[in-house]
Design an enzyme around this catalytic site. Structure first.
Site, PDB file in Angstrom:
ATOM      1  N   GLY A 141      -2.525  -9.862   4.047  1.00 25.72           N
ATOM      2  CA  GLY A 141      -2.260 -10.689   2.338  1.00 25.72           C
ATOM      3  C   GLY A 141      -0.644 -10.827   2.458  1.00 25.72           C
ATOM      4  O   GLY A 141       0.535 -11.265   3.380  1.00 25.72           O
ATOM      5  N   VAL A 142      -0.211 -10.784   1.025  1.00 26.53           N
ATOM      6  CA  VAL A 142       1.304 -10.902   0.595  1.00 26.53           C
ATOM      7  C   VAL A 142       2.179  -9.800   1.000  1.00 26.53           C
ATOM      8  O   VAL A 142       3.583 -10.272   1.384  1.00 26.53           O
ATOM      9  CB  VAL A 142       1.236 -11.010  -1.436  1.00 26.53           C
ATOM     10  CG1 VAL A 142       0.560  -9.775  -1.422  1.00 26.53           C
ATOM     11  CG2 VAL A 142       1.947 -11.592  -1.331  1.00 26.53           C
ATOM     12  N   ASP A 143       1.775  -8.912   1.121  1.00 23.07           N
ATOM     13  CA  ASP A 143       2.589  -7.666   1.690  1.00 23.07           C
ATOM     14  C   ASP A 143       3.107  -8.093   3.856  1.00 23.07           C
ATOM     15  O   ASP A 143       4.124  -8.505   4.058  1.00 23.07           O
ATOM     16  CB  ASP A 143       1.923  -5.951   2.206  1.00 23.07           C
ATOM     17  CG  ASP A 143       2.641  -4.812   2.264  1.00 23.07           C
ATOM     18  OD1 ASP A 143       3.846  -4.676   2.532  1.00 23.07           O
ATOM     19  OD2 ASP A 143       1.931  -3.987   2.788  1.00 23.07           O
ATOM     20  N   THR A 193      -5.800  -7.842  -6.598  1.00 19.45           N
ATOM     21  CA  THR A 193      -7.231  -9.158  -6.267  1.00 19.45           C
ATOM     22  C   THR A 193      -7.361  -9.281  -4.453  1.00 19.45           C
ATOM     23  O   THR A 193      -8.747 -10.195  -4.730  1.00 19.45           O
ATOM     24  CB  THR A 193      -7.421 -10.524  -6.884  1.00 19.45           C
ATOM     25  OG1 THR A 193      -5.704 -11.222  -6.413  1.00 19.45           O
ATOM     26  CG2 THR A 193      -6.566 -10.057  -8.505  1.00 19.45           C
ATOM     27  N   GLY A 194      -6.955  -9.366  -3.489  1.00 19.75           N
ATOM     28  CA  GLY A 194      -7.520  -9.698  -2.142  1.00 19.75           C
ATOM     29  C   GLY A 194      -7.688  -8.212  -1.624  1.00 19.75           C
ATOM     30  O   GLY A 194      -9.181  -7.893  -1.918  1.00 19.75           O
ATOM     31  N   ASN A 197       1.119  -1.188   0.479  1.00 21.02           N
ATOM     32  CA  ASN A 197      -0.441  -0.222  -0.445  1.00 21.02           C
ATOM     33  C   ASN A 197       0.492   1.571  -0.115  1.00 21.02           C
ATOM     34  O   ASN A 197       1.567   1.069  -0.102  1.00 21.02           O
ATOM     35  CB  ASN A 197      -0.714   0.223   1.362  1.00 21.02           C
ATOM     36  CG  ASN A 197      -0.513  -0.129   2.676  1.00 21.02           C
ATOM     37  OD1 ASN A 197      -0.141   0.402   2.975  1.00 21.02           O
ATOM     38  ND2 ASN A 197      -0.641  -1.361   3.154  1.00 21.02           N
ATOM     39  N   TYR A 235      -8.002  -5.466  -2.181  1.00 20.81           N
ATOM     40  CA  TYR A 235      -8.236  -4.564  -2.776  1.00 20.81           C
ATOM     41  C   TYR A 235      -9.616  -4.601  -4.068  1.00 20.81           C
ATOM     42  O   TYR A 235     -10.202  -3.609  -4.850  1.00 20.81           O
ATOM     43  CB  TYR A 235      -6.738  -4.074  -3.473  1.00 20.81           C
ATOM     44  CG  TYR A 235      -6.195  -2.791  -2.987  1.00 20.81           C
ATOM     45  CD1 TYR A 235      -6.344  -2.867  -1.491  1.00 20.81           C
ATOM     46  CD2 TYR A 235      -4.768  -1.775  -3.315  1.00 20.81           C
ATOM     47  CE1 TYR A 235      -5.559  -1.600  -1.338  1.00 20.81           C
ATOM     48  CE2 TYR A 235      -3.965  -1.621  -2.763  1.00 20.81           C
ATOM     49  CZ  TYR A 235      -4.280  -1.186  -1.493  1.00 20.81           C
ATOM     50  OH  TYR A 235      -3.327  -0.419  -0.708  1.00 20.81           O
TER      51      TYR A 235
HETATM   52  P1  ADP Z   1      -4.127  -6.425  -2.555  1.00 20.09           P
HETATM   53  O1  ADP Z   1      -4.697  -5.297  -1.119  1.00 20.09           O
HETATM   54  O2  ADP Z   1      -3.038  -6.047  -3.792  1.00 20.09           O
HETATM   55  O3  ADP Z   1      -5.295  -6.508  -2.902  1.00 20.09           O
HETATM   56  P2  ADP Z   1      -3.577  -9.236  -1.200  1.00 20.09           P
HETATM   57  O4  ADP Z   1      -2.112  -9.002  -0.520  1.00 20.09           O
HETATM   58  O5  ADP Z   1      -4.364  -8.547  -0.605  1.00 20.09           O
HETATM   59  O6  ADP Z   1      -3.283  -7.605  -1.793  1.00 20.09           O
HETATM   60  O7  ADP Z   1      -4.165 -10.252  -2.288  1.00 20.09           O
HETATM   61  C1  ADP Z   1      -3.126 -10.012  -3.617  1.00 20.09           C
HETATM   62  C2  ADP Z   1      -3.244 -11.040  -4.285  1.00 20.09           C
HETATM   63  O8  ADP Z   1      -2.171 -12.111  -3.316  1.00 20.09           O
HETATM   64  C3  ADP Z   1      -4.586 -12.608  -2.894  1.00 20.09           C
HETATM   65  O9  ADP Z   1      -4.846 -13.645  -4.376  1.00 20.09           O
HETATM   66  C4  ADP Z   1      -3.530 -13.006  -2.194  1.00 20.09           C
HETATM   67  O10 ADP Z   1      -4.325 -14.275  -1.442  1.00 20.09           O
HETATM   68  C5  ADP Z   1      -2.492 -13.382  -2.906  1.00 20.09           C
HETATM   69  N1  ADP Z   1      -1.424 -13.741  -1.305  1.00 20.09           N
HETATM   70  C6  ADP Z   1      -1.591 -13.900   0.013  1.00 20.09           C
HETATM   71  N2  ADP Z   1       0.064 -13.569   0.293  1.00 20.09           N
HETATM   72  C7  ADP Z   1       0.681 -14.542  -0.103  1.00 20.09           C
HETATM   73  C8  ADP Z   1       1.564 -14.976  -0.161  1.00 20.09           C
HETATM   74  N3  ADP Z   1       2.317 -15.658   1.036  1.00 20.09           N
HETATM   75  N4  ADP Z   1       2.495 -15.525  -1.802  1.00 20.09           N
HETATM   76  C9  ADP Z   1       1.557 -15.208  -2.878  1.00 20.09           C
HETATM   77  N5  ADP Z   1       0.495 -14.646  -3.110  1.00 20.09           N
HETATM   78  C10 ADP Z   1       0.152 -14.520  -2.081  1.00 20.09           C
END
Ligand code: ADP
Length: 190
Positions: free
Chosen positions: A44-46, A134-135, A36, A137
């Site tokens: 999430g991934v962050d 796609t999470g 962000n 956001y």
């Molecule tokens: P955004 O805020 O951009 O939507 P999110 O992290 O909420 O980002 O989600 C983006 C994607 O990352 C989703 O498909 C989520 O399932 C995925 N994600 C979450 N953890 C991981 C990980 N460790 N490795 C890869 N993808 C992940």
């Protein structure tokens, strides 16, 4: 007939592939974070990237934001990978989905392109992307997958690049299958 079984294609000299898994475990030169604008970590991934990579990533991010301010959606910056296998993390900010009338598609495409440009500027040869936006956001998955694949493919077609490998690392089965469909559609037009 659309082929949804293709998991990789080659564009010029770069292999583009799809895997289901955890991006924090990828051994590419760089992994991309769906961050962000504050670059201060999140869910999430962050959250997973900061947890796995350690505090060095956050320290560098804090310095970057102090120097240049919040990172606008569609742009990207690079930091160390800390304790990750990947040497670097590229942090990009995707669009929050507001229904499609706020230029979300252009911003999402820009997030992928700016990340690729930064990887090339640093002479890197391999990069992994998560499914940006796609999470939390809420970008509709099929549309986001299509933009992700099409943007990376056309960038690789048009650009002289150090990159030899681009991997989409999709965390869950539903996301993986959406990217398979998108890659199948795109590869038919190549
Ligand atoms: P955004 O805020 O951009 O939507 P999110 O992290 O909420 O980002 O989600 C983006 C994607 O990352 C989703 O498909 C989520 O399932 C995925 N994600 C979450 N953890 C991981 C990980 N460790 N490795 C890869 N993808 C992940």
């Amino acid at each position: 007939m659309m082929n949804s079984d293709i998991t990789e294609i080659t564009i010029s000299q770069t292999k583009l592939s799809l895997v289901q898994g955890d991006i924090t475990r990828q051994a590419t030169d760089v992994i991309v974070n769906a961050a962000n604008s504050s670059l201060m970590g999140g869910g999430g991934v962050d959250g997973a990237i900061h947890a796995a990579g350690g505090s060095a990533i956050l320290e560098e991010s804090r310095r970057l934001v102090a120097e240049r301010g919040l990172l606008p959606p569609g742009q990207a910056v690079i930091t160390t990978g800390g304790r990750l296998k990947a040497k670097y993390v590229i942090h990009t900010v995707g669009p929050v989905w507001y229904g499609g009338c706020r230029n979300e598609a252009a911003t999402l495409a820009s997030a992928y392109r700016e990340s690729l440009k930064l990887a090339i500027e640093h002479g890197l040869s391999s990069v992994s992307f998560p499914s940006i936006s796609t999470g939390a956001y809420r970008y509709p998955l099929d549309e986001a997958a299509k933009i992700a694949v099409e943007t990376v493919v056309s960038f690789l077609k048009d650009t002289d690049t150090s990159l030899r490998e681009v991997v989409f690392v999709l965390y869950d089965g539903r996301t993986y299958r959406a990217y398979l469909r998108a890659l199948g559609e795109t590869s038919e037009r190549l």
